[in-house]
Design an enzyme around this catalytic site. Structure first.
Site, PDB file in Angstrom:
ATOM      1  N   LYS A  42       0.533  -1.191  -0.112  1.00  0.00           N
ATOM      2  CA  LYS A  42       0.122   0.014   0.232  1.00  0.00           C
ATOM      3  C   LYS A  42       1.000   1.209  -0.032  1.00  0.00           C
ATOM      4  O   LYS A  42       1.922   1.078   0.457  1.00  0.00           O
ATOM      5  CB  LYS A  42      -0.804   0.071   1.221  1.00  0.00           C
ATOM      6  N   TYR A  99      -3.939   4.370   6.713  1.00  0.00           N
ATOM      7  CA  TYR A  99      -4.485   3.210   7.597  1.00  0.00           C
ATOM      8  C   TYR A  99      -6.026   3.699   7.962  1.00  0.00           C
ATOM      9  O   TYR A  99      -6.718   2.725   8.425  1.00  0.00           O
ATOM     10  CB  TYR A  99      -3.438   3.088   8.597  1.00  0.00           C
TER      11      TYR A  99
END
Ligand code: NAD
Length: 463
Positions: free
Chosen positions: A208, A293
């Site tokens: 990511k 996140y």
């Protein structure tokens, strides 16, 4: 001291005084195992207010699974091999249990990974995690530093002929030991290496954030589809037991309806020369790196997609770190169920990685929520005259081993990953809306998506 019955009833949402049957106990144990949890500890219960105490469409993941060509390892793991070996009972059922015996696959049946990029994450987390894997092994390395690669290859038993420079990356095509490529490069390189990796006939696990833009994400999805290869984004939080337990509590309405989530992920980052401060390599600043996140975990625990975002950005003037990328982003998201969330991320303040879910009859706190280990889950709800705060003891699992083994399982069983490319694309679209909102100084509306878990594949097996 509370009895085991108390905690079984708590987890199964039954009255605390109900006698616990064998069936209840088994259900408790299987739920606990599914989230890696065995115990909960009552940490505060006093006559004070708590404040004074410590499927997708054709383009989405659930579509028909593609056929795999013969280069993949055997697509079946014998069912017998997947069953834990049963040992003679030693401890009473009321004692802390050891859990199932591990069910590792033999080396020659595991999925072989090529790791691309030998930086912090690869050396400190991913390579050591192979030691905890049951279905995955490292078989190849790709790096721009031959010296470092030689050392790492020797440490992890990777063959000399399976070490590649970036210029030789496409030669992975001819390495039959490699079924999957794990891309651990600067964000701005993810798209190119995913496309080339898929064209080389390998399945792709990509770190990511998925890429620098939604357009790049779409190119990656299309390239993997075209090459009939699987694509998964390495959202480790969606595979780890604490956050999975939060999601379970939210989705079973353990504390009633969720009203709000407040999330923060920030750290004081240094070294303006690092790629993280370079727009072309990083895509942005704190938002795509650590703020993601908050965004991804909120979408995950709610199973919903935001319909509107409002963002604010600030960077300290004249700070050399923030010439190209932002320091701090604060943003609000609105969800179809009425939940509103407030998030903050920064490269300029001391480490904080936490969130809190505020619901009708209780709260859930994860603090810390996002580090590699040491996560802590607490809940609060009223018990008569007190707010009872419980710390849930959950055994840590290696996030990277769990996530890699899930991807290996998808390759072996020909399944769609739980966090496929579409999941990364959706985050990217939302981040672009947050940037747009901050730039325009007004909220940005997003497409209304009513389907639950719209961009995720089938649930991972409990490991
Ligand atoms: P890093 O800087 O430590 O490593 C990056 C690697 O890429 C280095 O080995 C570097 O030599 C190599 N590289 C190749 N070409 C490069 C170029 N042109 N410029 C700079 N470096 C180049 O970074 P990292 O912290 O390991 O992050 C790598 C990826 O992993 C990023 O996408 C990051 O977002 C992601 N990440 C994920 C997590 C997680 O918890 N899932 C944690 C940290 C990082």
């Amino acid at each position: 001291m509370k009895s085991i019955d108390h905690f079984v009833n708590l987890l199964l949402d039954q009255p605390a005084t109900k006698p616990v049957s064998r069936q209840d106990f088994l259900q408790f144990t299987s739920r606990s195992l599914a989230v890696g949890a065995i115990g909960s500890t009552l940490i505060a219960c006093e006559k004070k207010p708590e404040t004074t105490t410590s499927t997708p469409t054709a383009s989405t993941p659930g579509g028909a699974a593609p056929k795999l060509p013969a280069t993949s390892p055997p697509a079946t793991v014998p069912a017998e091999q997947q069953k834990p070996i049963e040992l003679e009972q030693i401890k009473a059922k009321t004692e802390q249990q050891e859990g199932d015996t591990p069910t590792p696959m033999p080396e020659d049946q595991r999925v072989g990974y090529a790791l691309v990029g030998l930086g912090h994450l690869t050396l400190n987390q991913i390579l050591p995690a192979f030691g905890a894997c049951k279905k995955s092994k490292v078989v190849a390395l790709v790096s721009g530093s031959p010296e470092k690669m030689q050392k790492v290859a020797a440490q992890y038993g990777v063959k000399k002929e399976s070490c590649y420079s970036y210029a030789d990356y496409d030669k992975l095509k001819d390495n039959k030991d490699v079924q999957a490529i794990y891309i651990v490069l600067p964000n701005g390189m993810h798209a190119e290496y995913t496309v080339r990796g898929a064209q080389a006939g390998k399945h792709i696990l990509c770190e990511k954030p998925m890429a620098n833009s939604a357009a790049e994400c779409q190119t990656m999805i299309d390239a993997c589809k075209k090459a009939d290869r699987k694509l998964m984004i390495a959202y480790r939080i969606q595979y780890e037991p604490h956050n999975r337990m939060v999601r379970d509590m939210v989705q079973t309405a353990k504390f009633g309806k969720v009203k709000s989530i407040i999330a923060n992920n920030g750290q004081n980052s240094d070294n303006p020369k690092h790629w993280r401060f370079n727009k072309a390599l990083a895509g942005g600043g704190s938002l795509p790196d650590v703020g993601l996140y908050c965004l991804n975990t909120i979408r995950y625990v709610l199973g919903e997609e935001p319909t509107e975002v409002m963002g604010y950005i600030h960077s300290t003037p004249d700070d050399p770190r923030f010439k190209e990328v932002e320091e701090q982003v604060n943003w609000i998201m609105k969800f179809p169920s009425g939940v509103q969330t407030s998030c903050a991320t920064s490269y300029g303040h001391h480490d904080d990685k936490s969130y809190r879910v505020l619901a009708d009859t209780g709260w859930i706190k994860m603090d810390p929520a996002f580090p590699y280990k040491g996560l802590k889950l607490e809940t609060s709800q009223a018990q008569g005259e007190v707010n009872q705060i419980i710390e849930h003891s959950i055994s840590d699992k290696d996030h990277f081993a769990t996530e890699m083994d899930h991807f290996s399982e998808c390759i072996l069983d020909n399944k769609i990953p739980f966090t496929p490319g579409e999941e990364g694309l959706q985050d990217q679209k939302i981040m672009e809306a947050i940037y747009q909102s901050a730039k325009d100084g007004k909220p940005v509306k997003l497409e209304t998506i009513t389907k639950k878990d719209a961009f995720r594949g089938p649930e991972p097996k409990a490991s």
